[in-house]
Design an enzyme around this catalytic site. Structure first.
Site, mmCIF file in Angstrom:
data_model
loop_
_atom_site.group_PDB
_atom_site.id
_atom_site.type_symbol
_atom_site.label_atom_id
_atom_site.label_comp_id
_atom_site.label_asym_id
_atom_site.label_seq_id
_atom_site.Cartn_x
_atom_site.Cartn_y
_atom_site.Cartn_z
ATOM 1 C CB ALA A 1 -1.073 -0.013 1.005
ATOM 2 N N GLY B 1 1.158 0.368 -5.117
ATOM 3 C CA GLY B 1 -0.137 -0.246 -4.814
ATOM 4 C C GLY B 1 -1.462 0.429 -4.642
ATOM 5 C CG PHE C 1 16.855 15.775 -7.120
ATOM 6 C CD1 PHE C 1 16.483 16.625 -6.601
ATOM 7 C CD2 PHE C 1 16.838 14.370 -6.815
ATOM 8 C CE1 PHE C 1 15.806 16.448 -5.175
ATOM 9 C CE2 PHE C 1 16.078 14.014 -5.487
ATOM 10 C CZ PHE C 1 15.730 15.403 -4.992
ATOM 11 C CD GLN D 1 20.227 5.491 -6.270
ATOM 12 O OE1 GLN D 1 19.109 5.685 -5.657
ATOM 13 N NE2 GLN D 1 20.667 5.662 -7.210
ATOM 14 C CG HIS E 1 20.923 8.954 -1.101
ATOM 15 N ND1 HIS E 1 21.809 10.154 -0.491
ATOM 16 C CD2 HIS E 1 19.933 9.612 -1.511
ATOM 17 C CE1 HIS E 1 20.826 11.238 -1.007
ATOM 18 N NE2 HIS E 1 19.963 10.648 -1.623
ATOM 19 C CG LEU F 1 18.027 10.110 2.513
ATOM 20 C CD1 LEU F 1 19.132 9.223 1.715
ATOM 21 C CD2 LEU F 1 16.755 10.114 1.576
ATOM 22 C CD GLU G 1 20.183 13.419 -5.702
ATOM 23 O OE1 GLU G 1 20.268 12.426 -5.492
ATOM 24 O OE2 GLU G 1 20.197 13.884 -6.866
ATOM 25 N NE ARG H 1 19.841 9.980 -5.341
ATOM 26 C CZ ARG H 1 18.982 9.775 -5.121
ATOM 27 N NH1 ARG H 1 18.416 8.611 -4.728
ATOM 28 N NH2 ARG H 1 17.913 10.746 -4.771
ATOM 29 C CG HIS I 1 18.561 5.650 -1.140
ATOM 30 N ND1 HIS I 1 17.790 6.084 0.039
ATOM 31 C CD2 HIS I 1 18.051 6.351 -2.103
ATOM 32 C CE1 HIS I 1 16.758 6.964 -0.465
ATOM 33 N NE2 HIS I 1 16.994 7.061 -1.704
ATOM 34 C CD GLU J 1 12.833 0.676 -3.662
ATOM 35 O OE1 GLU J 1 12.288 1.836 -3.100
ATOM 36 O OE2 GLU J 1 13.955 0.531 -3.252
ATOM 37 N NE ARG K 1 15.872 5.519 -7.063
ATOM 38 C CZ ARG K 1 15.610 6.673 -6.170
ATOM 39 N NH1 ARG K 1 14.702 7.866 -6.577
ATOM 40 N NH2 ARG K 1 15.708 6.925 -4.768
ATOM 41 C CG LEU L 1 8.674 9.831 -5.023
ATOM 42 C CD1 LEU L 1 8.757 11.176 -4.034
ATOM 43 C CD2 LEU L 1 8.086 8.687 -3.972
HETATM 44 C C1 LIG Z 1 14.386 7.660 2.955
HETATM 45 C C2 LIG Z 1 13.823 7.645 1.474
HETATM 46 C C3 LIG Z 1 13.795 8.742 0.511
HETATM 47 C C4 LIG Z 1 13.199 8.684 -0.657
HETATM 48 N N1 LIG Z 1 13.281 9.873 -1.391
HETATM 49 C C5 LIG Z 1 12.869 9.858 -2.640
HETATM 50 C C6 LIG Z 1 12.644 11.009 -3.291
HETATM 51 O O1 LIG Z 1 12.858 12.133 -2.850
HETATM 52 N N2 LIG Z 1 12.251 10.960 -4.543
HETATM 53 C C7 LIG Z 1 12.040 9.604 -5.103
HETATM 54 O O2 LIG Z 1 11.823 9.424 -6.387
HETATM 55 N N3 LIG Z 1 12.201 8.446 -4.627
HETATM 56 C C8 LIG Z 1 12.599 8.350 -3.353
HETATM 57 N N4 LIG Z 1 12.541 7.252 -2.361
HETATM 58 C C9 LIG Z 1 12.422 6.238 -3.147
HETATM 59 C C10 LIG Z 1 10.786 5.835 -3.282
HETATM 60 O O3 LIG Z 1 10.377 6.463 -1.986
HETATM 61 C C11 LIG Z 1 10.426 4.667 -3.203
HETATM 62 O O4 LIG Z 1 11.268 3.711 -4.411
HETATM 63 C C12 LIG Z 1 8.906 4.316 -3.475
HETATM 64 O O5 LIG Z 1 8.309 5.341 -2.764
HETATM 65 C C13 LIG Z 1 8.619 2.916 -3.383
HETATM 66 O O6 LIG Z 1 7.224 2.939 -3.581
HETATM 67 P P1 LIG Z 1 6.505 1.358 -3.623
HETATM 68 O O7 LIG Z 1 5.037 1.791 -3.672
HETATM 69 O O8 LIG Z 1 7.041 0.604 -4.533
HETATM 70 O O9 LIG Z 1 6.777 0.824 -2.114
HETATM 71 P P2 LIG Z 1 6.692 1.253 -0.542
HETATM 72 O O10 LIG Z 1 6.097 2.400 -0.208
HETATM 73 O O11 LIG Z 1 7.913 0.826 0.052
HETATM 74 O O12 LIG Z 1 5.604 0.083 -0.007
HETATM 75 C C14 LIG Z 1 5.622 -1.012 0.206
HETATM 76 C C15 LIG Z 1 4.412 -1.987 0.701
HETATM 77 O O13 LIG Z 1 4.348 -3.236 0.457
HETATM 78 C C16 LIG Z 1 3.987 -3.714 1.689
HETATM 79 N N5 LIG Z 1 4.658 -5.115 1.860
HETATM 80 C C17 LIG Z 1 5.913 -5.376 2.009
HETATM 81 N N6 LIG Z 1 6.126 -6.609 2.097
HETATM 82 C C18 LIG Z 1 4.790 -7.300 2.247
HETATM 83 C C19 LIG Z 1 4.411 -8.567 2.725
HETATM 84 N N7 LIG Z 1 5.106 -9.620 2.997
HETATM 85 N N8 LIG Z 1 2.945 -8.432 3.328
HETATM 86 C C20 LIG Z 1 2.386 -7.706 3.090
HETATM 87 N N9 LIG Z 1 2.812 -6.369 2.680
HETATM 88 C C21 LIG Z 1 3.735 -6.148 2.475
HETATM 89 C C22 LIG Z 1 4.266 -2.737 2.863
HETATM 90 O O14 LIG Z 1 3.303 -2.766 3.880
HETATM 91 C C23 LIG Z 1 4.016 -1.271 2.075
HETATM 92 O O15 LIG Z 1 2.669 -0.993 1.955
HETATM 93 C C24 LIG Z 1 13.017 7.471 -1.212
HETATM 94 C C25 LIG Z 1 13.325 6.453 -0.308
HETATM 95 C C26 LIG Z 1 13.680 6.428 0.763
HETATM 96 C C27 LIG Z 1 14.027 5.034 1.684
#
Ligand SMILES: Cc1cc2nc3c(=O)[nH]c(=O)nc-3n(C[C@H](O)[C@H](O)[C@H](O)COP(=O)(O)OP(=O)(O)OC[C@H]3O[C@@H](n4cnc5c(N)ncnc54)[C@H](O)[C@@H]3O)c2cc1C
Length: 572
Positions: A15, A19, A117, A230, A232, A242, A245, A276, A343, A373, A384, A390
């Site tokens: 989520a 998702g 960036f 990656q 950072h 973190l 950037e 990076r 990161h 991701e 990346r 995002l």
């Molecule tokens: C500190 C930080 C700063 C960042 N800043 C930036 C930025 O400024 N700009 C940018 O573009 N990117 C940034 N990124 C990267 C970016 O935030 C992520 O790549 C992106 O938000 C990932 O989104 P997602 O929906 O794929 O996964 P996530 O947001 O990680 O969500 C994963 C979901 O999967 C669920 N899940 C996982 N395993 C299970 C399981 N076994 N059972 C049930 N649920 C599960 C979790 O509960 C969660 O809801 C940053 C990352 C970090 C760590």
């Protein structure tokens, strides 16, 4: 305990932004959709993103330039058809989320503000102060609630139902009471996020244990480009938390213990705003060569004092708070101490451009999708660029959601066939963790994994360090069979969850190390001191690796989708 069986059109695991973007599309298309998540949606790691989300919006910017920067940043490993699609749709994606209510920071004339960036030719990152991810996540979560998406919060997905090339459900338990259930669906989508938690110094949330990837791999399905992790450049010294950037984007300057602005040596043109991988290697090299700062000399300094209090408080307030809380350093008054931190996961579950999971380079798995991701589509290739993920999560989440709806409308699916027996693997895994009575402790094993991955498969890698890591992983795998946990209860058993998650960390870490041993070149984030140059003749290809039942990984490869941008030497 009997196993409940729920039935939906689509089950989405995760989520975060990917998702939720998919769930909203599917719900609006009239599909019965359930979102399973081990965390409350607003605690997903997407909410921790600070810096921004890219789109070529400005008048003097250009979509083709965004594509070029992305492909060059990827060290030419990105699939150019996917990059083209994402960059083309970036402006529309920003308008879509802004119209839903995301409060972006704006310029005096009311247009969305954009900051520079690393590796981008223009200021391209749209932001909401330094809490961009939280703003986006809150917006889209609200919209999902408004559309009445069904959420199963704090449900842990431990397996999928996969038979004869078809996925027909997710197997999960309720973290609150260990109640098991199967969520049968015509389509299952993984949006389970990244895997940088297998490193000691990491910016990732505790939950980023790569579960989704290992679940897929345990069924003999491939993972792609897992060696590309990656690092950072700017994590807080010691913890790796973190410092976005945005700090370099707003003008942060890096200094070593001699007071030298060392980026002059490594990237004379782009300086701190090189990508990076380049900046992380520069910082790590300064430290390894004895020019680090701090009590352990394991950091360098980033100086933001010249920005002044007003700009820092307006644009980087959260970053300032983090440095005060975790280091006792106030960036308004003094430089703060940082070092490279694990990161982001470029690798993941291989998918085609519409999110279908690939069984091998030429075939897809029916009823199975991934985005965000955890997926490797691949828009980031070997490295990346900041603020592109995002965008990836939002755009591809929504795009894949739409495709699932279309595939459902076109009746591409059979009715899912599941039975209670499909939960057996998960029930055995739970029973093993609860009842095994050895003398190994999960936190200790995890510490060893994280420390050794950072030391041997981190910013700099060699054959020697990685062969060592291969042996360490084998040893940890053997010791994992002898674990014992203390909490035997059924109520919010975090001991149990951490034991299961550690099993996943071991599995995908093996992919990282085996992929890195096989890739005898340096490309993007994967840097081999023994093979310091890129080798397009032999390695301009994606790694497709699979794991057998004993945990042995075999390496294969797949073609990169090239396009208008011919591979060139990467200079900044
Ligand atoms: C500190 C930080 C700063 C960042 N800043 C930036 C930025 O400024 N700009 C940018 O573009 N990117 C940034 N990124 C990267 C970016 O935030 C992520 O790549 C992106 O938000 C990932 O989104 P997602 O929906 O794929 O996964 P996530 O947001 O990680 O969500 C994963 C979901 O999967 C669920 N899940 C996982 N395993 C299970 C399981 N076994 N059972 C049930 N649920 C599960 C979790 O509960 C969660 O809801 C940053 C990352 C970090 C760590």
């Amino acid at each position: 305990m009997s196993v409940q069986i729920h039935n939906y059109d689509v089950v989405i695991v995760g989520a975060g932004l990917a998702g939720l973007a998919a769930a909203r599309e599917l719900q609006r298309a009239g599909k019965r959709v359930a979102v399973l998540t081990k965390l409350h949606p607003l605690r997903s790691h997407s909410g921790a993103a600070q810096g921004g989300v890219n789109a070529a919006l400005a008048e003097d910017d250009d979509i083709e330039l965004h594509m070029f920067d992305t492909v060059k940043g990827s060290d030419y490993l990105a699939d150019q058809d996917a990059v083209e699609l994402m960059c083309n749709k970036a402006p529309e994606t920003i308008r879509w989320i802004a119209n839903m209510g995301a409060a972006f920071s704006r310029k005096a004339d009311g247009t969305i503000a954009q900051r520079p960036f690393g590796g981008q030719s223009k200021p391209r990152a749209c932001y909401a102060k330094d809490r961009t991810g939280l703003t986006l996540l809150q917006t889209i979560y609200e919209q999902c609630e408004r559309e009445n998406v069904t959420f199963f919060d704090e449900w842990y997905v431990a397996d999928i139902v996969y038979r004869d090339g078809v996925v027909s459900g997710a197997v999960a338990y309720n973290i609150r009471n260990l109640e098991p259930a199967i969520f049968a669906a015509k389509a299952v989508m993984f949006a389970t996020g990244g895997y940088a938690r297998s490193f000691k110094i990491s910016s990732n949330a505790h939950a980023n244990t790569g579960d989704g990837l290992s679940i897929v791999a345990r069924h003999g399905l491939p993972l792609e480009d897992m060696e590309f992790v990656q690092f950072h450049p700017t994590g807080l010294a010691g913890s790796g938390i973190l410092i976005s950037e945005a700090a370099r984007g707003e003008g942060g300057r890096l200094y070593n213990s001699k007071g030298e602005r060392f980026m002059e040596k490594y990237a004379p043109e782009k300086m701190e705003l090189a990508p990076r991988d380049v900046v992380s290697r520069a910082i790590t090299k300064e430290i390894l060569e004895g020019r680090g700062v701090g009590p352990n000399k394991d950091a360098v300094a980033i100086d933001l004092t010249h920005l002044g209090e007003e700009i820092i408080m307006e644009r980087l307030p959260e970053l300032r708070d983090l440095a005060i809380t975790f280091l006792g350093q106030d960036m308004i008054k003094e430089p703060i101490h940082i070092a490279a931190t694990a990161h982001y996961s470029m690798g993941g579950i291989p998918v085609d451009i519409d999110g279908h999971v690939r069984k091998n380079p030429d075939e897809i798995v029916r009823g199975f999708y991934a985005a965000g991701e955890c997926a490797c589509v691949s828009v980031h290739g070997a490295n990346r660029l900041g603020a592109n993920s995002l965008l990836e999560a939002l755009f591809f989440g929504r795009h894949v959601g739409k495709h699932i709806a279309e595939d459902l409308d076109n009746n591409l699916f059979e009715e899912p066939k599941v039975s209670e027996a499909d939960a057996q693997t998960m029930l055995d895994e739970i029973a093993f963790c609860l009842n095994n009575n050895g003398d190994e402790r999960v936190p200790e094993l995890r510490k060893e994994l994280q420390e050794s991955m950072t030391a041997n498969a981190g910013v700099f890698r060699t054959e020697e360090t990685m062969l060592k890591q291969r042996e360490i992983l084998k040893d940890l795998r053997a010791r994992y069979k002898k674990i014992r946990i203390d909490d035997k209860s059924k109520t919010f058993n975090t001991d149990l969850q951490e034991a299961i998650e550690f099993g996943h960390m071991l599995d995908y870490s093996t992919f990282i190390v085996e992929g890195a041993i096989a890739r005898k070149e340096s490309r993007g984030a994967h840097y081999r001191e023994d093979y310091p140059t890129r080798d397009d003749k032999n390695f301009l290809k994606h790694t497709f690796a699979t794991m057998d039942k004993e945990g042995n990984v075999s390496i294969g490869y797949a073609d990169v989708t090239l396009g208008k941008f011919e591979p060139q030497e990467r200079k900044y």
